[in-house]
Design a protein around this motif. Structure first.
Motif, PDB file in Angstrom:
ATOM      1  N   PRO A  11       0.856  -1.205   0.000  1.00 20.36           N
ATOM      2  CA  PRO A  11       0.000   0.000   0.000  1.00 20.36           C
ATOM      3  C   PRO A  11       0.885   1.246   0.000  1.00 20.36           C
ATOM      4  O   PRO A  11       1.721   1.421   0.885  1.00 20.36           O
ATOM      5  CB  PRO A  11      -0.787  -0.118   1.319  1.00 20.36           C
ATOM      6  N   LEU A  12       0.737   2.083  -1.001  1.00 21.71           N
ATOM      7  CA  LEU A  12       1.586   3.265  -1.132  1.00 21.71           C
ATOM      8  C   LEU A  12       0.910   4.489  -0.504  1.00 21.71           C
ATOM      9  O   LEU A  12      -0.298   4.523  -0.299  1.00 21.71           O
ATOM     10  CB  LEU A  12       1.919   3.508  -2.604  1.00 21.71           C
ATOM     11  N   VAL A  13       1.711   5.503  -0.224  1.00 27.62           N
ATOM     12  CA  VAL A  13       1.270   6.692   0.502  1.00 27.62           C
ATOM     13  C   VAL A  13       0.340   7.541  -0.364  1.00 27.62           C
ATOM     14  O   VAL A  13       0.639   7.804  -1.533  1.00 27.62           O
ATOM     15  CB  VAL A  13       2.491   7.545   0.922  1.00 27.62           C
ATOM     16  N   ARG A  14      -0.748   8.024   0.238  1.00 30.36           N
ATOM     17  CA  ARG A  14      -1.697   8.863  -0.497  1.00 30.36           C
ATOM     18  C   ARG A  14      -1.773  10.282   0.060  1.00 30.36           C
ATOM     19  O   ARG A  14      -2.585  11.073  -0.393  1.00 30.36           O
ATOM     20  CB  ARG A  14      -3.084   8.216  -0.483  1.00 30.36           C
ATOM     21  N   GLU A  15      -0.917  10.596   1.060  1.00 30.99           N
ATOM     22  CA  GLU A  15      -0.882  11.957   1.613  1.00 30.99           C
ATOM     23  C   GLU A  15       0.538  12.263   2.058  1.00 30.99           C
ATOM     24  O   GLU A  15       1.309  11.345   2.372  1.00 30.99           O
ATOM     25  CB  GLU A  15      -1.843  12.090   2.790  1.00 30.99           C
ATOM     26  N   PRO A  16       0.939  13.539   2.079  1.00 31.93           N
ATOM     27  CA  PRO A  16       2.314  13.889   2.471  1.00 31.93           C
ATOM     28  C   PRO A  16       2.592  13.523   3.927  1.00 31.93           C
ATOM     29  O   PRO A  16       1.727  13.653   4.792  1.00 31.93           O
ATOM     30  CB  PRO A  16       2.352  15.415   2.277  1.00 31.93           C
ATOM     31  N   TRP A  17       3.810  13.054   4.190  1.00 26.90           N
ATOM     32  CA  TRP A  17       4.249  12.708   5.546  1.00 26.90           C
ATOM     33  C   TRP A  17       5.409  13.607   5.949  1.00 26.90           C
ATOM     34  O   TRP A  17       6.227  14.013   5.121  1.00 26.90           O
ATOM     35  CB  TRP A  17       4.728  11.259   5.609  1.00 26.90           C
ATOM     36  N   GLY A  18       5.530  13.865   7.259  1.00 23.49           N
ATOM     37  CA  GLY A  18       6.686  14.575   7.791  1.00 23.49           C
ATOM     38  C   GLY A  18       7.871  13.642   7.938  1.00 23.49           C
ATOM     39  O   GLY A  18       7.766  12.425   7.739  1.00 23.49           O
ATOM     40  N   ILE A  19       9.019  14.199   8.329  1.00 23.34           N
ATOM     41  CA  ILE A  19      10.252  13.415   8.366  1.00 23.34           C
ATOM     42  C   ILE A  19      10.192  12.289   9.397  1.00 23.34           C
ATOM     43  O   ILE A  19      10.643  11.175   9.133  1.00 23.34           O
ATOM     44  CB  ILE A  19      11.472  14.337   8.612  1.00 23.34           C
ATOM     45  N   LEU A  20       9.630  12.548  10.579  1.00 23.93           N
ATOM     46  CA  LEU A  20       9.618  11.507  11.609  1.00 23.93           C
ATOM     47  C   LEU A  20       8.681  10.368  11.225  1.00 23.93           C
ATOM     48  O   LEU A  20       9.014   9.190  11.430  1.00 23.93           O
ATOM     49  CB  LEU A  20       9.235  12.107  12.960  1.00 23.93           C
TER      50      LEU A  20
END
Length: 466
Positions: A11-20
Motif C-alpha cells: 500500500p503506497l502513501v496517499r498523503e504527504p508525511w513529515g520526516i519523523l
C-alpha cells in the motif's frame, strides 16, 4: 485464482508525511514511503530533510544511468549502509576505481563461464526438489528453501572444494549484518557525515569481522594451492586483470568483491524464485502451462544450462516476478550538478530516487500493472528498456544478471516439473523492503508431487522438440 483478486502488493502513501513519520515507516518498510502518485506520474519531488526527486520517466532514467552517469553517483545513504560490509567493491566504487574493477571482473561472468557453472545450479535444483518432496504433504516455506538453494549455488561456485569454508558462519554473518545495517538511520536521511555513529549499525562489527576473516583465509589458501576442474568464481577473480592497466585485485579487493557476489548472488536470486513460486501458486493456469513446458523439455530430469533457452514461459514468469517484486525496490543517486529532469530543476546535493517498484507498476508504462501477466514478456523488444530495471542499466548494470537468470530458470523449471504448488490459506506473504524486497512471513506453499509424462518413443529425454 479469483478473477477479482490481485497478487499481494505494497500500500503506497496517499498523503504527504513529515520526516519523523517517514523515518518510522521506512524502518518498517522502505517502499511504504513511495507516494501512490509515483505509479501515475513521470516524476514526483519533495523535501524530507533534504530535497528529493522520484523519477519514473524512461528517458530521464536513461539520462541518469547512462548519459550523465558521473553526475549521478550512488547516494551517500547507499554507500553508508553497505561500505562496512563490502568496502569499495564494484557495487560502491565510483569513477576510475570502479572502472578498472569492472574491466577486471567482466570476463568472470562471460557466457562461457556462466554456462560452465550451470551443473552446480542443476545439482542445487535437484537437492531443493528432494527436500521439498521429503517434507511430505505439509506446507513448506519456499522462501527459506530458495535461500538455502541459492546459497548452496553461490558458495559452491565461489569456494568449490574448500572444505575449510564455514558456510553457516558466512551465511549467519551476512544475515546479521543485513538485519542491522538495513535499518534506515535518521542520520543518513539528514545527510550527517560518516564519522557520526549510526546506532543500528554498531552491533554488527563482530559478524562482519568473522565474515571477512573467512573470505580472507579462503583467498590466501587458494593463492597457495592450485584449483582443480572447472574454474570457480574465486579462481576467475584471482586470474582477473584490467586489460588497460594490467592491475589485479589484492586480497582486500578480492574479498570485498567476493562478499558482494555472495550477498547479491544468493539473496536476490532466492527472492526472485520465492516470488515466482508465490505467483505460480496464485495462478494455477500459468503454473500448469509452465509445467507442461518443463515436462516437454526435461521429462523427468532436472534442468541444465542448455535447457534455459528452450523454457521461454518459465523465463517469462521469472521476468514478471522481477517486475512485480524487484529485489532492489529503490535505487538512489546524489546529483552533483545542476540539471533538468522532466522539465524540473535538479540542484547539486539533491537525492534522486528511481523507485523501481513504482516504475514497474507505473500506469503510463504498463497495462494493468498490478496484474500477473508473464506473457507481457513474450516479446522483450516491445518493452522500453528503461521502464524495466530489475538489474539496473547503463554501465553499472548488475554484472551477474545472466548468472542470476540462468540459475532462476534452472531451479524454477525443475521444481515446477516435479511439484504442484498451492497457496496456504491465510498465509499470504507481505512485500517488505529493508535492503531488498522480501516476502515477510515467508512463502508458505503446499507441494504435491507430479510425475513427468513418459517420453515419446524415439526421442531421448530432454532432446529438442521440433
Amino acid at each position: 485464482m479469483h478473477p477479482d483478486t490481485l497478487p499481494v502488493h505494497v500500500p503506497l502513501v496517499r498523503e504527504p508525511w513529515g520526516i519523523l513519520k517517514s523515518l518510522n515507516a521506512a524502518r518498517q518498510n522502505v517502499l511504504s514511503i513511495i507516494p501512490e502518485i509515483a505509479t501515475r506520474q513521470p516524476m514526483v519531488s519533495g523535501k524530507t530533510g533534504k530535497r528529493w526527486h522520484m523519477v519514473m520517466d524512461p528517458d530521464a532514467i536513461k539520462h541518469i544511468l547512462l548519459e550523465a552517469l558521473d553526475d549521478y553517483p550512488k547516494s551517500d545513504v547507499t554507500k553508508n549502509l553497505l561500505r562496512p560490509a563490502i568496502g569499495e567493491s564494484l557495487f560502491i566504487a565510483e569513477g576510475a576505481h570502479w572502472r578498472w574493477q569492472r574491466r577486471a571482473a567482466a570476463p568472470v561472468f562471460s557466457h562461457r563461464n556462466v554456462m560452465n557453472l550451470a551443473p552446480i545450479m542443476t545439482h542445487a535444483a535437484e537437492a531443493a526438489s528432494a527436500r521439498v518432496a521429503a517434507a511430505g504433504p505439509r506446507a513448506v516455506n519456499m522462501a527459506e528453501e530458495m535461500v538455502r538453494a541459492t546459497f548452496d549455488v553461490i558458495s559452491d561456485v565461489t569456494f568449490s572444494g574448500d572444505g575449510g569454508f564455514d558456510r553457516d558462519a558466512v551465511h549467519g554473518a551476512i544475515d546479521a549484518y543485513i538485519a542491522e545495517a538495513g535499518k534506515i538511520s535518521l542520520f543518513d536521511i539528514l545527510g550527517f557525515p560518516d564519522w557520526v555513529p549510526r546506532p543500528g549499525r554498531m552491533v554488527s562489527g563482530a559478524a562482519l569481522r568473522e565474515m571477512k576473516k573467512v573470505a580472507d583465509d579462503a583467498i590466501d589458501a587458494r593463492r597457495d594451492g592450485s584449483g582443480d576442474g572447472v574454474p570457480d568464481l574465486l579462481d576467475l577473480l584471482l586470474e582477473g586483470e584490467d586489460p588497460k592497466t594490467k592491475r589485479r585485485m589484492d586480497t582486500g579487493e578480492l574479498r570485498d568483491n567476493l562478499l558482494t557476489f555472495i550477498v547479491a548472488g544468493h539473496e536476490t536470486t532466492a527472492l526472485t524464485l520465492a516470488w515466482s513460486l508465490y505467483l505460480c501458486a496464485f495462478d494455477q493456469v500459468v503454473q500448469d502451462r509452465a509445467r507442461a513446458e518443463a515436462h516437454t523439455v526435461l521429462g523427468d530430469r532436472a534442468a541444465t544450462g542448455d535447457d534455459v533457452a528452450r523454457l521461454p514461459l518459465v523465463r517469462q514468469i521469472v521476468d514478471e516476478a522481477l517486475r512485480m517484486y524487484p529485489p532492489a525496490g529503490i535505487i538512489s543517486r546524489t546529483a552533483q550538478k545542476h540539471d533538468v529532469l522532466c522539465g524540473r530543476e535538479v540542484r547539486p546535493g539533491d537525492t534522486i530516487m528511481i523507485p523501481i517498484y513504482a516504475l514497474h507498476r507505473n500506469h503510463l508504462l504498463w497495462d494493468a500493472p498490478d496484474t500477473f501477466r508473464p506473457e507481457r514478456f513474450a516479446d522483450p523488444k516491445a518493452i522500453d528498456r528503461y521502464a524495466y530495471l530489475p538489474f539496473g542499466d547503463g554501465p553499472r548494470i548488475c554484472i551477474g544478471a545472466s548468472f542470476a537468470l540462468q540459475e532462476s530458470v534452472i531451479i524454477l523449471a525443475t521444481l515446477l516439473a516435479r511439484h504442484r504448488f498451492t497457496p496456504v490459506p491465510g498465509k499470504d506473504p507481505r512485500p517488505v523492503m529493508i535492503l531488498t524486497l522480501r516476502p515477510e512471513g515467508g512463502v508458505w506453499l503446499e507441494a504435491e508431487p507430479v510425475a513427468a509424462p513418459a517420453a515419446p518413443s524415439g526421442r531421448a529425454q530432454g532432446a529438442p522438440v521440433t
